[in-house]
Design a protein around this motif. Sequence first.
Motif, PDB file in Angstrom:
ATOM      1  N   VAL A   1       0.933  -1.200  -0.116  1.00 18.51           N
ATOM      2  CA  VAL A   1      -0.139  -0.005   0.194  1.00 18.51           C
ATOM      3  C   VAL A   1       0.934   1.206  -0.022  1.00 18.51           C
ATOM      4  O   VAL A   1       1.709   1.190   0.703  1.00 18.51           O
ATOM      5  CB  VAL A   1      -0.833   0.145   1.169  1.00 18.51           C
ATOM      6  CG1 VAL A   1      -1.874   1.153   1.133  1.00 18.51           C
ATOM      7  CG2 VAL A   1      -1.688  -1.113   1.294  1.00 18.51           C
ATOM      8  N   ILE A   2       0.691   2.205  -1.096  1.00 21.65           N
ATOM      9  CA  ILE A   2       1.437   3.207  -0.960  1.00 21.65           C
ATOM     10  C   ILE A   2       0.914   4.617  -0.558  1.00 21.65           C
ATOM     11  O   ILE A   2      -0.457   4.858  -1.120  1.00 21.65           O
ATOM     12  CB  ILE A   2       2.015   3.272  -2.602  1.00 21.65           C
ATOM     13  CG1 ILE A   2       2.771   2.061  -2.981  1.00 21.65           C
ATOM     14  CG2 ILE A   2       2.970   4.467  -2.815  1.00 21.65           C
ATOM     15  CD1 ILE A   2       3.121   2.138  -4.674  1.00 21.65           C
TER      16      ILE A   2
ATOM     17  N   GLU B   1      -1.486  -3.258  -3.821  1.00 23.50           N
ATOM     18  CA  GLU B   1      -2.908  -3.386  -3.399  1.00 23.50           C
ATOM     19  C   GLU B   1      -3.724  -2.168  -3.280  1.00 23.50           C
ATOM     20  O   GLU B   1      -4.771  -2.122  -3.610  1.00 23.50           O
ATOM     21  CB  GLU B   1      -3.003  -3.734  -1.966  1.00 23.50           C
ATOM     22  CG  GLU B   1      -4.215  -4.356  -1.362  1.00 23.50           C
ATOM     23  CD  GLU B   1      -4.165  -4.764   0.055  1.00 23.50           C
ATOM     24  OE1 GLU B   1      -5.186  -5.486   0.646  1.00 23.50           O
ATOM     25  OE2 GLU B   1      -3.038  -5.000   0.580  1.00 23.50           O
ATOM     26  N   ALA B   2      -2.946  -0.990  -3.224  1.00 23.59           N
ATOM     27  CA  ALA B   2      -3.527   0.325  -3.062  1.00 23.59           C
ATOM     28  C   ALA B   2      -2.576   1.558  -3.249  1.00 23.59           C
ATOM     29  O   ALA B   2      -1.638   1.470  -2.891  1.00 23.59           O
ATOM     30  CB  ALA B   2      -4.663   0.308  -2.144  1.00 23.59           C
ATOM     31  N   VAL B   3      -3.126   2.581  -3.828  1.00 19.99           N
ATOM     32  CA  VAL B   3      -2.190   3.753  -3.796  1.00 19.99           C
ATOM     33  C   VAL B   3      -3.363   4.834  -2.918  1.00 19.99           C
ATOM     34  O   VAL B   3      -4.506   4.863  -3.702  1.00 19.99           O
ATOM     35  CB  VAL B   3      -1.903   4.418  -4.979  1.00 19.99           C
ATOM     36  CG1 VAL B   3      -1.311   5.588  -5.117  1.00 19.99           C
ATOM     37  CG2 VAL B   3      -0.924   3.511  -5.763  1.00 19.99           C
ATOM     38  N   ILE B   4      -2.829   5.429  -2.195  1.00 17.81           N
ATOM     39  CA  ILE B   4      -3.613   6.583  -1.302  1.00 17.81           C
ATOM     40  C   ILE B   4      -2.961   8.003  -1.166  1.00 17.81           C
ATOM     41  O   ILE B   4      -1.860   7.909  -0.750  1.00 17.81           O
ATOM     42  CB  ILE B   4      -3.826   5.908   0.183  1.00 17.81           C
ATOM     43  CG1 ILE B   4      -4.505   4.585   0.146  1.00 17.81           C
ATOM     44  CG2 ILE B   4      -5.001   6.880   0.739  1.00 17.81           C
ATOM     45  CD1 ILE B   4      -4.634   3.836   1.418  1.00 17.81           C
TER      46      ILE B   4
ATOM     47  N   LYS C   1      -7.015  -0.877  -5.769  1.00 18.72           N
ATOM     48  CA  LYS C   1      -7.615   0.436  -5.854  1.00 18.72           C
ATOM     49  C   LYS C   1      -6.861   1.890  -5.660  1.00 18.72           C
ATOM     50  O   LYS C   1      -5.664   1.689  -5.031  1.00 18.72           O
ATOM     51  CB  LYS C   1      -8.587   0.530  -4.689  1.00 18.72           C
ATOM     52  CG  LYS C   1      -9.881  -0.542  -4.886  1.00 18.72           C
ATOM     53  CD  LYS C   1     -10.920  -0.506  -4.328  1.00 18.72           C
ATOM     54  CE  LYS C   1     -11.976   0.768  -5.233  1.00 18.72           C
ATOM     55  NZ  LYS C   1     -13.362   0.543  -5.029  1.00 18.72           N
ATOM     56  N   ILE C   2      -7.309   3.009  -6.020  1.00 17.60           N
ATOM     57  CA  ILE C   2      -6.745   4.126  -5.983  1.00 17.60           C
ATOM     58  C   ILE C   2      -7.504   5.074  -5.294  1.00 17.60           C
ATOM     59  O   ILE C   2      -8.672   5.210  -5.499  1.00 17.60           O
ATOM     60  CB  ILE C   2      -6.329   4.624  -7.525  1.00 17.60           C
ATOM     61  CG1 ILE C   2      -5.435   3.808  -8.080  1.00 17.60           C
ATOM     62  CG2 ILE C   2      -5.707   6.017  -7.203  1.00 17.60           C
ATOM     63  CD1 ILE C   2      -5.266   3.839  -9.525  1.00 17.60           C
TER      64      ILE C   2
ATOM     65  N   TYR D   1     -12.595  11.408   2.066  1.00 10.42           N
ATOM     66  CA  TYR D   1     -13.165  12.542   2.454  1.00 10.42           C
ATOM     67  C   TYR D   1     -12.856  12.387   3.851  1.00 10.42           C
ATOM     68  O   TYR D   1     -12.554  11.578   4.526  1.00 10.42           O
ATOM     69  CB  TYR D   1     -14.795  12.270   2.468  1.00 10.42           C
ATOM     70  CG  TYR D   1     -15.447  12.528   0.893  1.00 10.42           C
ATOM     71  CD1 TYR D   1     -15.684  13.652   0.394  1.00 10.42           C
ATOM     72  CD2 TYR D   1     -15.599  11.272   0.268  1.00 10.42           C
ATOM     73  CE1 TYR D   1     -16.086  13.585  -0.905  1.00 10.42           C
ATOM     74  CE2 TYR D   1     -15.984  11.291  -0.850  1.00 10.42           C
ATOM     75  CZ  TYR D   1     -16.600  12.482  -1.452  1.00 10.42           C
ATOM     76  OH  TYR D   1     -17.088  12.331  -2.681  1.00 10.42           O
ATOM     77  N   THR D   2     -12.846  13.599   4.563  1.00  9.90           N
ATOM     78  CA  THR D   2     -12.640  13.470   6.107  1.00  9.90           C
ATOM     79  C   THR D   2     -13.319  12.697   6.899  1.00  9.90           C
ATOM     80  O   THR D   2     -14.542  12.854   6.606  1.00  9.90           O
ATOM     81  CB  THR D   2     -12.697  15.239   6.426  1.00  9.90           C
ATOM     82  OG1 THR D   2     -11.869  15.861   5.574  1.00  9.90           O
ATOM     83  CG2 THR D   2     -12.098  15.345   7.852  1.00  9.90           C
ATOM     84  N   GLY D   3     -12.739  12.037   7.546  1.00  8.21           N
ATOM     85  CA  GLY D   3     -13.599  11.035   8.453  1.00  8.21           C
ATOM     86  C   GLY D   3     -13.707   9.765   8.232  1.00  8.21           C
ATOM     87  O   GLY D   3     -13.981   8.821   8.973  1.00  8.21           O
ATOM     88  N   ILE D   4     -13.433   9.487   6.775  1.00  8.07           N
ATOM     89  CA  ILE D   4     -13.799   7.951   6.323  1.00  8.07           C
ATOM     90  C   ILE D   4     -12.693   7.129   6.908  1.00  8.07           C
ATOM     91  O   ILE D   4     -11.710   7.703   7.189  1.00  8.07           O
ATOM     92  CB  ILE D   4     -13.942   7.733   4.738  1.00  8.07           C
ATOM     93  CG1 ILE D   4     -12.631   8.171   4.163  1.00  8.07           C
ATOM     94  CG2 ILE D   4     -15.167   8.915   4.582  1.00  8.07           C
ATOM     95  CD1 ILE D   4     -12.657   7.551   2.563  1.00  8.07           C
ATOM     96  N   LYS D   5     -13.072   5.835   6.835  1.00  9.32           N
ATOM     97  CA  LYS D   5     -11.874   4.752   7.203  1.00  9.32           C
ATOM     98  C   LYS D   5     -11.774   3.804   5.686  1.00  9.32           C
ATOM     99  O   LYS D   5     -12.851   3.355   5.309  1.00  9.32           O
ATOM    100  CB  LYS D   5     -12.510   4.182   8.491  1.00  9.32           C
ATOM    101  CG  LYS D   5     -12.558   4.917   9.621  1.00  9.32           C
ATOM    102  CD  LYS D   5     -12.889   3.937  10.747  1.00  9.32           C
ATOM    103  CE  LYS D   5     -13.022   4.517  12.215  1.00  9.32           C
ATOM    104  NZ  LYS D   5     -11.865   4.983  12.494  1.00  9.32           N
ATOM    105  N   ILE D   6     -10.465   3.382   5.752  1.00  9.67           N
ATOM    106  CA  ILE D   6     -10.172   2.440   4.794  1.00  9.67           C
ATOM    107  C   ILE D   6      -9.751   1.408   5.431  1.00  9.67           C
ATOM    108  O   ILE D   6      -8.565   1.452   6.343  1.00  9.67           O
ATOM    109  CB  ILE D   6      -9.227   2.989   3.869  1.00  9.67           C
ATOM    110  CG1 ILE D   6      -9.877   4.082   2.991  1.00  9.67           C
ATOM    111  CG2 ILE D   6      -8.960   1.888   2.443  1.00  9.67           C
ATOM    112  CD1 ILE D   6      -8.581   5.107   2.504  1.00  9.67           C
TER     113      ILE D   6
END
Length: 280
Positions: free
Chosen positions: A182-183, A209-212, A246-247, A273-278
């Motif tokens: 995860v990047i 697996e993901a780029v964030i 996912k990106i 968005y502010t407050g979300i969880k991944i």
Amino acid sequence: MEITILLENSKLKGSNLSIEHGISMYIEKNDYNLLFDTGGPEESAIKNAAQLGIDLSKIDAVVISHGHSDHTGGLMKFLEINNKALVYLKKEALTPHYSKRPEGMKYIGMDSEIAEKYSDRLNFIDETTEIVRGIFLVPQISKKFSVPSSNQVLFAKKDEKLIYDNFKHELFLIIENNKDLVIFSGCGHSGIKNIVNTAQNLFPNKKIEAVIGGFHLQAGSFDYALANGEEIEDIAKWLKSEVDGKIYTGHCTGERGMNLMKPVLKDKLEMIYTGIKITF
């Protein structure tokens, strides 16, 4: 692994969290708690952490992606709250940085008091470093591809002169998750393609697996420093072919950038968005 977006430029309808231009992520991996960037100077990320029940005094480490105030603005307040966490960054992040605005140059660098008051907490990184098992900081970004054209309004001070910023103060974060990567990118001033490519070269047998994070397809909210449509479409096509999972993006990617990438990346692309969880 769970990531909470403590700050992003936007929030979901009905949310009572604070927002400002900036980004900050709280990352929990096993028993290790990490803060990736600290948001803007209004300290919205710090306020949101308290509102979300996140105890910043228990953070083990802070990673600063680069030396701009929308990523370092909450750091002074954090250091007052937390008396143990080391702050990982590049030494060049302490250099004064500026943004060219219609009204003139604006200082957008770190608060200089941080280095004066908390020098013992700053841990400068100049080579790929595994800070704990499976968590890597990468300060040397290979520039195989072009960098974002929206960097054109960003400057650094050297020998009392302003020069175009070369972003030697930028690093990125890689976390191994179930053997995949995860990047995490703060703004991607060095180019998100270059960041992902550097990670691929470091871990050639790993899937992404993901780029964030942010991709810097625009400079703040200003419409005079935008990546052009072809540039954005090229980034989207490349990410589609190179990223397995996912990106998740936002902040300096901008709504326009999201809208132009979405037809290419489709369900592979999600806005943060502010407050979300991944969770992974």
